[in-house]
Design an enzyme around this catalytic site. Structure first.
Site, PDB file in Angstrom:
ATOM      1  N   TYR A   1       0.813  -1.197   0.000  1.00  0.00           N
ATOM      2  CA  TYR A   1       0.000   0.000   0.000  1.00  0.00           C
ATOM      3  C   TYR A   1       0.857   1.262   0.000  1.00  0.00           C
ATOM      4  O   TYR A   1       0.370   2.358   0.187  1.00  0.00           O
ATOM      5  CB  TYR A   1      -0.799  -0.083   1.318  1.00  0.00           C
ATOM      6  CG  TYR A   1      -2.035   0.709   1.413  1.00  0.00           C
ATOM      7  CD1 TYR A   1      -3.049   0.557   0.479  1.00  0.00           C
ATOM      8  CD2 TYR A   1      -2.215   1.597   2.464  1.00  0.00           C
ATOM      9  CE1 TYR A   1      -4.205   1.288   0.602  1.00  0.00           C
ATOM     10  CE2 TYR A   1      -3.372   2.318   2.593  1.00  0.00           C
ATOM     11  CZ  TYR A   1      -4.357   2.160   1.654  1.00  0.00           C
ATOM     12  OH  TYR A   1      -5.495   2.866   1.783  1.00  0.00           O
TER      13      TYR A   1
ATOM     14  N   TYR B   1     -11.328  -5.861   2.785  1.00  0.00           N
ATOM     15  CA  TYR B   1     -11.968  -6.052   4.084  1.00  0.00           C
ATOM     16  C   TYR B   1     -12.703  -7.397   4.254  1.00  0.00           C
ATOM     17  O   TYR B   1     -13.407  -7.587   5.253  1.00  0.00           O
ATOM     18  CB  TYR B   1     -12.971  -4.908   4.325  1.00  0.00           C
ATOM     19  CG  TYR B   1     -12.340  -3.568   4.646  1.00  0.00           C
ATOM     20  CD1 TYR B   1     -11.548  -2.906   3.707  1.00  0.00           C
ATOM     21  CD2 TYR B   1     -12.538  -2.957   5.876  1.00  0.00           C
ATOM     22  CE1 TYR B   1     -10.980  -1.671   3.994  1.00  0.00           C
ATOM     23  CE2 TYR B   1     -11.984  -1.716   6.177  1.00  0.00           C
ATOM     24  CZ  TYR B   1     -11.198  -1.087   5.230  1.00  0.00           C
ATOM     25  OH  TYR B   1     -10.632   0.131   5.518  1.00  0.00           O
TER      26      TYR B   1
ATOM     27  N   HIS C   1     -14.876   5.459   7.009  1.00  0.00           N
ATOM     28  CA  HIS C   1     -13.663   5.668   6.199  1.00  0.00           C
ATOM     29  C   HIS C   1     -13.643   7.111   5.713  1.00  0.00           C
ATOM     30  O   HIS C   1     -14.698   7.691   5.449  1.00  0.00           O
ATOM     31  CB  HIS C   1     -13.700   4.698   4.992  1.00  0.00           C
ATOM     32  CG  HIS C   1     -12.364   4.480   4.360  1.00  0.00           C
ATOM     33  ND1 HIS C   1     -11.700   5.463   3.656  1.00  0.00           N
ATOM     34  CD2 HIS C   1     -11.556   3.375   4.323  1.00  0.00           C
ATOM     35  CE1 HIS C   1     -10.546   4.976   3.223  1.00  0.00           C
ATOM     36  NE2 HIS C   1     -10.419   3.722   3.609  1.00  0.00           N
ATOM     37  N   GLY C   2     -12.439   7.684   5.563  1.00  0.00           N
ATOM     38  CA  GLY C   2     -12.302   9.018   4.961  1.00  0.00           C
ATOM     39  C   GLY C   2     -12.734   8.964   3.495  1.00  0.00           C
ATOM     40  O   GLY C   2     -12.712   7.891   2.877  1.00  0.00           O
ATOM     41  N   ASP C   3     -13.072  10.107   2.916  1.00  0.00           N
ATOM     42  CA  ASP C   3     -13.595  10.083   1.542  1.00  0.00           C
ATOM     43  C   ASP C   3     -12.496  10.325   0.496  1.00  0.00           C
ATOM     44  O   ASP C   3     -12.752  10.875  -0.567  1.00  0.00           O
ATOM     45  CB  ASP C   3     -14.717  11.123   1.388  1.00  0.00           C
ATOM     46  CG  ASP C   3     -14.197  12.547   1.602  1.00  0.00           C
ATOM     47  OD1 ASP C   3     -13.024  12.702   2.016  1.00  0.00           O
ATOM     48  OD2 ASP C   3     -14.968  13.489   1.356  1.00  0.00           O
TER      49      ASP C   3
ATOM     50  N   THR D   1      -9.472  14.782   6.462  1.00  0.00           N
ATOM     51  CA  THR D   1      -8.934  16.015   7.057  1.00  0.00           C
ATOM     52  C   THR D   1      -7.710  16.481   6.268  1.00  0.00           C
ATOM     53  O   THR D   1      -6.691  15.789   6.228  1.00  0.00           O
ATOM     54  CB  THR D   1      -8.524  15.766   8.525  1.00  0.00           C
ATOM     55  OG1 THR D   1      -9.619  15.155   9.182  1.00  0.00           O
ATOM     56  CG2 THR D   1      -8.128  17.054   9.220  1.00  0.00           C
TER      57      THR D   1
ATOM     58  N   ASP E   1      29.089  -1.115 -20.885  1.00  0.00           N
ATOM     59  CA  ASP E   1      29.023  -1.602 -19.494  1.00  0.00           C
ATOM     60  C   ASP E   1      30.327  -2.321 -19.138  1.00  0.00           C
ATOM     61  O   ASP E   1      30.364  -3.545 -19.018  1.00  0.00           O
ATOM     62  CB  ASP E   1      27.798  -2.548 -19.403  1.00  0.00           C
ATOM     63  CG  ASP E   1      27.584  -3.107 -18.017  1.00  0.00           C
ATOM     64  OD1 ASP E   1      28.115  -2.536 -17.041  1.00  0.00           O
ATOM     65  OD2 ASP E   1      26.885  -4.145 -17.910  1.00  0.00           O
TER      66      ASP E   1
HETATM   67  C1  SPV Z   1      23.134  -5.063 -14.730  1.00  0.00           C
HETATM   68  O1  SPV Z   1      21.922  -4.789 -14.746  1.00  0.00           O
HETATM   69  O2  SPV Z   1      24.005  -4.232 -14.986  1.00  0.00           O
HETATM   70  C2  SPV Z   1      23.573  -6.411 -14.366  1.00  0.00           C
HETATM   71  C3  SPV Z   1      22.661  -7.529 -14.595  1.00  0.00           C
HETATM   72  O3  SPV Z   1      24.697  -6.562 -13.947  1.00  0.00           O
HETATM   73  S1  SPV Z   1      23.041  -8.174 -16.164  1.00  0.00           S
HETATM   74  O4  SPV Z   1      22.991  -7.079 -17.115  1.00  0.00           O
HETATM   75  O5  SPV Z   1      22.071  -9.190 -16.458  1.00  0.00           O
HETATM   76  O6  SPV Z   1      24.398  -8.720 -16.111  1.00  0.00           O
HETATM   77 MG    MG Z   2      25.931  -4.893 -14.137  1.00  0.00          MG
END
Ligand code: SPV
Ligand code: MG
Length: 432
Positions: free
Chosen positions: A44, A76, A90-92, A123, A205
């Site tokens: 929630y 509920y 309950h509040g609205d 409120t 990367d």
């Molecule tokens: C990333 O999200 O950078 C990870 C996960 O290291 S993966 O890309 O699957 O290697």
């Molecule tokens: Mg990674």
């Protein structure tokens, strides 16, 4: 016999709005207050900052409250079955989709049980708004946020974690809620992926985006969110550097870092054996984990060891041997990765690891084996499920499509129907 009135509280702080509600309720009969259970609070977007026992005591202290019970679910049904209240108050404040679902649930149940729903004006004033803001602030601060992952691991059957790489994606992780019949759902945590953080900057990367820049991304996300952060720490770099990274992440309020057992020039795991990647030795990587644990100051922070044996096709036994060694070195969790289309090897690892270690959290990243559900992964002992790159992969084709349409038509009209309206984009970000 007197009439009974029921109301549910999902709050850690009692303010005049709650007192007003109880005062109204008293007019109809004997007042029972339900305190929403932790499991339901987190669905929630009200992460509990105090325990359910403390919340019960808080409510017991309000004048006019006769009974206090725990309400286990957001809807509920169980409460009506148990208590058969004559009135629910309950509040609205029904405008949010989750509130609409609760409203519908209450209308149906009051009809079924011959009860009455009393709606009182919610409120809204500066004092109540300030208390709400203070609650949010508490959740967003490093001290509380850092420990929230460990708490979520206790509360959630599986911690659903979505990739974020900016303030905007942070907002999506924070605010996206779906209502599906009786279930309200949302993400529990955020993953700062090296792949997405790098790609968003137009970089590969390969640990090229430096830590200062990665920390900047964390800061952008933290500015606008409260959910816990799991940081993709790549290989962790040199051990002598990793210990400083641990301290910085802890201080910022990050909950966990995941480092992978590779060495040298790291490439993304989803390349698998198509590119040259070197796995670190068990000894070296264990020493890096142990050094990180020694450097850590808080009890909350987690260092999670990521095992690349399946990615690099070194076999299940190698993965399990490493898992044992890394836990022994102090790892607070194990991430096991695979790039197979089928989840078989991940499930085999989870089953075998769980047979000998019931406690250590297991993290999985179902990017390529994406047919498996969270419930199936949890049934095999997985504790954290990371959706590691989906937001970025959703954004790129949508943006490229818009760029192509404008180039093709020499105007922006044709793409407009697929875009967020200008009114929505200028009001998307709440002003303080
Ligand atoms: C990333 O999200 O950078 C990870 C996960 O290291 S993966 O890309 O699957 O290697
Ligand atoms: Mg990674």
């Amino acid at each position: 016999m007197g009439k009974s009135v029921y109301t549910c509280f999902c709050t850690d702080v009692i303010h005049e709005g709650h007192i007003n509600l109880i005062n109204e309720a008293k007019k109809y009969g004997d007042v029972t207050v339900g305190v929403l259970a932790d499991e339901a609070m987190v669905r929630y977007n009200r992460f509990p900052s105090i325990s359910v026992e403390e919340r019960i005591e808080l409510v017991k202290g309000i004048e006019g409250v006769s009974n206090v019970v725990v309400q286990n679910k957001i809807m509920y049904d169980e409460i009506f079955e148990q208590l058969h209240p004559d009135y629910v108050i309950h509040g609205d404040n029904w405008s949010a989709p989750s509130m609409q679902a609760i409203h519908e649930n209450l209308i149906a149940l009051t009809k079924k049980y011959g009860a009455e729903l009393i709606e009182v004006p919610y409120t809204r004033n500066e004092r109540v708004a300030k208390i709400d803001k203070q609650m949010r602030e508490k959740l967003a601060m490093p001290e509380f946020r850092r420990g929230r992952l460990r708490k979520a691991l206790k509360i959630c059957p599986i911690v659903k974690t979505i990739e974020v790489h900016s303030g905007l994606t942070g907002l999506i992780a924070e605010k996206t809620v779906v209502v599906d019949g009786e279930n309200v759902d949302q993400f529990d945590a955020m993953w700062i992926s090296s792949l997405c953080d790098s790609t968003d900057k137009g970089k590969p990367d390969i640990e090229l985006v430096d830590m200062t820049s990665r920390f900047r991304t964390i800061d952008d996300v933290m500015e606008v969110t409260t959910k816990p952060i799991i940081f993709d720490g790549d290989t962790g770099g040199l051990t002598e550097h990793f210990v400083y990274t641990v301290r910085s992440l802890e201080r910022m309020g990050v909950s966990a870092v995941i480092i992978e057992d590779k060495t040298g020039l790291k490439k993304n795991s989803l390349f698998g054996t198509e590119v040259e990647q070197t796995q670190d030795s068990i000894e070296n990587f264990s020493a890096k984990i142990a050094a990180g644990k020694r450097a850590q100051l808080s009890d909350d922070f987690m260092i999670i060891a990521r095992i690349e044996s399946l990615i690099l096709e070194r076999g299940m036994e190698d993965a399990l041997t490493r898992a044992r060694a890394f836990v022994k070195a102090g790892a607070d969790g194990i991430m096991i990765h695979s790039r197979r289309k089928e989840p078989d090897e991940i499930l085999e690892f989870c089953d075998k690891f769980r047979a000998e270690d019931k406690e250590t959290p297991i993290v999985v990243v179902p990017s390529s084996y994406n047919t498996i559900t969270e419930a199936e992964l949890a049934a095999h002992g997985a504790n954290i499920c990371i959706y590691a790159n989906q937001l970025l992969r959703a954004a790129f084709p949508a943006m490229e499509n818009a760029a192509k349409s404008i180039l093709t038509h020499h105007r922006a009209k044709e793409i407009d129907s697929e875009l967020m309206s200008i009114k929505n984009i200028i009001t998307l970000i709440d002003e303080l």
